[in-house]
Enzyme design. Structure first.
Site, PDB file in Angstrom:
ATOM      1  N   ASP A  13       0.806  -1.229   0.000  1.00 52.50           N
ATOM      2  CA  ASP A  13       0.000   0.000   0.000  1.00 52.50           C
ATOM      3  C   ASP A  13       0.834   1.273   0.000  1.00 52.50           C
ATOM      4  OD1 ASP A  13      -2.226  -1.672   0.122  1.00 52.50           O
ATOM      5  OD2 ASP A  13      -2.187  -1.695   2.310  1.00 52.50           O
ATOM      6  N   LYS A  16       1.902   2.243  -5.029  1.00 52.06           N
ATOM      7  CA  LYS A  16       2.469   1.693  -6.279  1.00 52.06           C
ATOM      8  C   LYS A  16       1.550   1.979  -7.471  1.00 52.06           C
ATOM      9  CE  LYS A  16       2.396  -2.370  -4.349  1.00 52.06           C
ATOM     10  NZ  LYS A  16       2.017  -1.998  -2.978  1.00 52.06           N
ATOM     11  N   GLY A  40      -4.631  -4.187  -3.822  1.00 51.21           N
ATOM     12  CA  GLY A  40      -5.612  -3.143  -4.121  1.00 51.21           C
ATOM     13  C   GLY A  40      -4.823  -1.920  -4.488  1.00 51.21           C
ATOM     14  N   HIS A  41      -4.783  -1.576  -5.763  1.00 51.37           N
ATOM     15  CA  HIS A  41      -3.961  -0.462  -6.243  1.00 51.37           C
ATOM     16  C   HIS A  41      -4.879   0.681  -6.671  1.00 51.37           C
ATOM     17  CE1 HIS A  41      -0.414  -3.395  -7.168  1.00 51.37           C
ATOM     18  NE2 HIS A  41      -0.804  -3.412  -5.914  1.00 51.37           N
ATOM     19  N   GLN A 222       1.908  -6.000  -3.215  1.00 56.16           N
ATOM     20  CA  GLN A 222       2.374  -6.131  -1.829  1.00 56.16           C
ATOM     21  C   GLN A 222       3.682  -5.344  -1.644  1.00 56.16           C
ATOM     22  OE1 GLN A 222       1.367  -9.480  -3.400  1.00 56.16           O
ATOM     23  NE2 GLN A 222      -0.591  -8.617  -2.891  1.00 56.16           N
TER      24      GLN A 222
HETATM   25  P1  GDP Z   1      -0.786   0.426  -3.519  1.00 57.06           P
HETATM   26  O1  GDP Z   1      -1.395  -0.850  -3.063  1.00 57.06           O
HETATM   27  O2  GDP Z   1       0.685   0.476  -3.268  1.00 57.06           O
HETATM   28  O3  GDP Z   1      -1.113   0.781  -4.943  1.00 57.06           O
HETATM   29  O4  GDP Z   1      -1.432   1.575  -2.604  1.00 57.06           O
HETATM   30  P2  GDP Z   1      -2.989   1.701  -2.184  1.00 57.06           P
HETATM   31  O5  GDP Z   1      -3.760   2.166  -3.359  1.00 57.06           O
HETATM   32  O6  GDP Z   1      -3.451   0.485  -1.485  1.00 57.06           O
HETATM   33  O7  GDP Z   1      -2.896   2.818  -1.066  1.00 57.06           O
HETATM   34  C1  GDP Z   1      -2.388   4.079  -1.323  1.00 57.06           C
HETATM   35  C2  GDP Z   1      -3.488   5.117  -0.996  1.00 57.06           C
HETATM   36  O8  GDP Z   1      -2.905   6.397  -0.885  1.00 57.06           O
HETATM   37  C3  GDP Z   1      -4.523   5.254  -2.096  1.00 57.06           C
HETATM   38  O9  GDP Z   1      -5.742   5.602  -1.501  1.00 57.06           O
HETATM   39  C4  GDP Z   1      -4.001   6.418  -2.937  1.00 57.06           C
HETATM   40  O10 GDP Z   1      -5.023   7.106  -3.641  1.00 57.06           O
HETATM   41  C5  GDP Z   1      -3.411   7.282  -1.881  1.00 57.06           C
HETATM   42  N1  GDP Z   1      -2.238   8.087  -2.278  1.00 57.06           N
HETATM   43  C6  GDP Z   1      -1.209   7.759  -3.112  1.00 57.06           C
HETATM   44  N2  GDP Z   1      -0.278   8.743  -3.113  1.00 57.06           N
HETATM   45  C7  GDP Z   1      -0.718   9.688  -2.260  1.00 57.06           C
HETATM   46  C8  GDP Z   1      -0.173  10.942  -1.786  1.00 57.06           C
HETATM   47  O11 GDP Z   1       0.905  11.352  -2.150  1.00 57.06           O
HETATM   48  N3  GDP Z   1      -0.913  11.621  -0.863  1.00 57.06           N
HETATM   49  C9  GDP Z   1      -2.122  11.179  -0.415  1.00 57.06           C
HETATM   50  N4  GDP Z   1      -2.747  11.924   0.481  1.00 57.06           N
HETATM   51  N5  GDP Z   1      -2.656  10.024  -0.827  1.00 57.06           N
HETATM   52  C10 GDP Z   1      -1.972   9.283  -1.727  1.00 57.06           C
HETATM   53  P1  IMO Z   2      -0.966  -4.132  -2.270  1.00 56.46           P
HETATM   54  O1  IMO Z   2      -0.525  -4.675  -3.598  1.00 56.46           O
HETATM   55  C1  IMO Z   2      -0.974  -4.635   2.077  1.00 56.46           C
HETATM   56  C2  IMO Z   2      -1.159  -8.751   3.600  1.00 56.46           C
HETATM   57  C3  IMO Z   2      -2.411  -9.174   4.334  1.00 56.46           C
HETATM   58  C4  IMO Z   2      -1.814 -10.164   5.320  1.00 56.46           C
HETATM   59  C5  IMO Z   2      -0.714 -10.848   4.503  1.00 56.46           C
HETATM   60  C6  IMO Z   2      -1.123 -12.182   3.901  1.00 56.46           C
HETATM   61  O2  IMO Z   2      -2.249  -3.399  -2.329  1.00 56.46           O
HETATM   62  O3  IMO Z   2       0.136  -3.380  -1.623  1.00 56.46           O
HETATM   63  P2  IMO Z   2      -2.677 -12.794   1.827  1.00 56.46           P
HETATM   64  O4  IMO Z   2      -4.135 -12.567   1.567  1.00 56.46           O
HETATM   65  O5  IMO Z   2      -1.786 -12.186   0.798  1.00 56.46           O
HETATM   66  O6  IMO Z   2      -2.342 -14.238   2.061  1.00 56.46           O
HETATM   67  O7  IMO Z   2      -2.369 -12.064   3.225  1.00 56.46           O
HETATM   68  O8  IMO Z   2      -0.389  -9.941   3.460  1.00 56.46           O
HETATM   69  N1  IMO Z   2      -1.371  -8.192   2.235  1.00 56.46           N
HETATM   70  C7  IMO Z   2      -1.265  -6.897   1.923  1.00 56.46           C
HETATM   71  N2  IMO Z   2      -1.037  -5.819   2.701  1.00 56.46           N
HETATM   72  N3  IMO Z   2      -1.092  -4.481   0.737  1.00 56.46           N
HETATM   73  C8  IMO Z   2      -1.298  -5.554  -0.064  1.00 56.46           C
HETATM   74  O9  IMO Z   2      -1.304  -5.459  -1.417  1.00 56.46           O
HETATM   75  C9  IMO Z   2      -1.432  -6.825   0.526  1.00 56.46           C
HETATM   76  N4  IMO Z   2      -1.657  -8.069   0.057  1.00 56.46           N
HETATM   77  C10 IMO Z   2      -1.597  -8.902   1.101  1.00 56.46           C
HETATM   78  O10 IMO Z   2      -3.029  -8.098   4.970  1.00 56.46           O
HETATM   79  O11 IMO Z   2      -1.182  -9.466   6.371  1.00 56.46           O
HETATM   80 MG    MG Z   3      -2.910  -1.532  -1.807  1.00 57.20          MG
END
Ligand code: GDP
Ligand code: IMO
Ligand code: MG
Length: 430
Positions: A13, A16, A40-41, A222
């Protein structure tokens, strides 16, 4: 030719999706190579939010190809849902834009049920999407692949053999309900009709694209500390999240990768169980969660929040070969009087500068912090790093010193254009 791998440098998270979406403007092909819909991206484009679990984050550009590689485990229902949603919103007009490897393994309903039931016992805090059990079957060599689904006879036979043992395991060991063969068969043959056109020999296609000199982005899911081998085992995911797996998970060789970019938040978060040395269980942690909207993009769970941990990020740099870093969510830290960076772990009177493999040691270690003045100013209006508040610049400089790498991108908001100093990373390579 240039291929760049983008990976998370913490516990997932990191943002990416946003960085991959941004860099796709310079690329021709975007490839997911591991994980599944545990990811979840998020991308925010002109106020519109998109969350991708399986489809690569380059899909919002019309003329770019997106590949789900062989290393990904695919839940076809989730894939179809994403495709449908994208089309409804006016994207993915050309089906040939999206390809799924015929070697990718399928997630089946029994994988999800086993995942959820077993998490009651082992308490990893998985996403419950069936990721671990699907990879287990792959390694055990009785997994069912996309190419098997494309051949009804093969699919029937493999499903039958699998269900025999899965139903026994579910009912006798886990005390859960089993599944009906006909119901799964019917459901998956319907999926076959819907996704068949996307299923291809993507290793060959990718190889040809590279030979034609196209620019390729590999999108990690991840993060480093969730890597199956090098993360905080057993509190990890079931695949290798490191950049090295971009090769195995897409069917190309390491000589075709040119560069690795890491993505880290300006602080740290983690979802699920497991050690987290800089976790803040106080009001500051809550404020970071509120300001950063730190709730899982997949499960909606509140993310655990804490200060930036340079030990963790240095671990990620080593195991991934990261050459430059994108720092995201700097704006979230704008309200604090003081900000802290963890530079080591104190354990039994000693200071560790690396992440120990022994989780018990990690759990007992106390973070050693450096404290810096907060900037308490809006950072969103800055177009260059040199326009950021001076104290925010100091914060980034100190991180650069600690990780001994250049920060080449700074994200200050979720929108595509809320990013400072984006350079075309392919240009440097040629
Ligand atoms: P990922 O899994 O690495 O793609 O990241 P996620 O989407 O799960 O979580 C990142 C969250 O931060 C999302 O809700 C993005 O919209 C948000 N986000 C990304 N970059 C920024 C930033 O620079 N500032 C803020 N406030 N939110 C951001
Ligand atoms: P993105 O790509 C954050 C975590 C779960 C749990 C562990 C194992 O959005 O960064 P799983 O279902 O993969 O067997 O769970 O990994 N986990 C993540 N945490 N971002 C993710 O993906 C994750 N995908 C799995 O919360 O701790
Ligand atoms: Mg994510």
């Amino acid at each position: 030719m240039a291929s760049i791998v983008i990976v998370g440098a913490q516990w997932g998270d990191e943002g990416k999706g946003k960085i991959v979406d941004l860099l796709t403007q310079y690329a021709d092909v975007v490839v997911r190579f591991q994980g599944g819909n545990n990811a979840g991206h998020t991308i925010v484009l002109k106020g519109e939010k998109f969350v991708f679990h399986l489809i690569p984050s380059g899909i919002l550009y019309e003329n770019k190809k997106c590949i789900i590689g062989s290393g990904v485990v695919v839940d076809p229902a989730v894939l179809i849902e994403e495709i449908t949603e994208l089309k409804k919103r006016g994207y993915l007009k050309d089906d040939s834009q999206l390809m799924v490897s015929e070697e990718a393994h399928l997630i089946l309903p029994y994988h999800r049920r086993i995942d959820i039931a077993r998490d009651q016992l082992f308490k990893i805090g998985t996403t419950g999407r069936g990721i671990g059990p699907a990879y287990e079957d792959k390694v055990a060599r009785y997994g069912i692949r996309m190419v098997d689904l494309m051949d009804e006879g093969v699919f029937r036979q493999k499903l039958k053999a699998n269900l025999l043992q899965k139903n026994l395991y579910l009912t006798e060991v886990l005390k859960e309900k089993g599944f009906e063969f006909e119901a799964i068969l019917e459901e998956y043959l319907q999926y076959k009709k819907e996704i068949g056109k996307h299923v291809k020999d993507t290793s060959r296609i990718l190889y040809e694209e590279i030979r034609k000199g196209r620019h390729i982005l590999f999108e990690g899911a991840q993060g480093a500390l969730l890597d199956l081998d090098h993360g905080t085992y057993p509190y990890v995911t079931a695949s290798n999240t490191v950049s090295g797996n971009a090769c195995a998970g897409s069917g190309i060789g390491p000589t075709m990768i040119d560069s690795v970019v890491g993505v880290a938040k300006a602080y740290t978060t983690r979802v699920g169980e497991g050690p987290f040395p800089t976790e803040l269980k106080d009001r500051i942690g809550e404020r970071i969660r509120e300001r950063g909207g730190e709730y899982g993009a997949t499960t909606g769970r509140p993310r655990r929040c804490g200060w930036f941990d340079a030990v963790v990020v240095n671990h990620a740099i080593r195991i991934n070969g990261i050459q430059e870093m994108a720092i995201t969510k700097l704006d979230v830290l704008s309200e604090f009087d003081k900000v802290k960076i963890c530079v080591g772990y104190r354990i039994n009177g000693e200071i560790l500068r690396h992440v120990p493999s022994n989780l018990e040691i990690l759990e007992r270690s106390e973070p050693v912090y450096e404290e810096l003045d907060g900037w308490k100013e809006e950072v969103k209006r800055s177009n260059k790093i040199s326009e950021l508040p001076l104290r925010a610049q100091h914060y980034l400089k100190r991180i650069e010193e600690l990780i001994q790498l250049k920060i080449t991108m700074v994200s200050v908001g979720s929108e595509r254009n809320e990013t400072i100093e984006i350079k075309n990373p392919f240009q440097k390579i040629g």
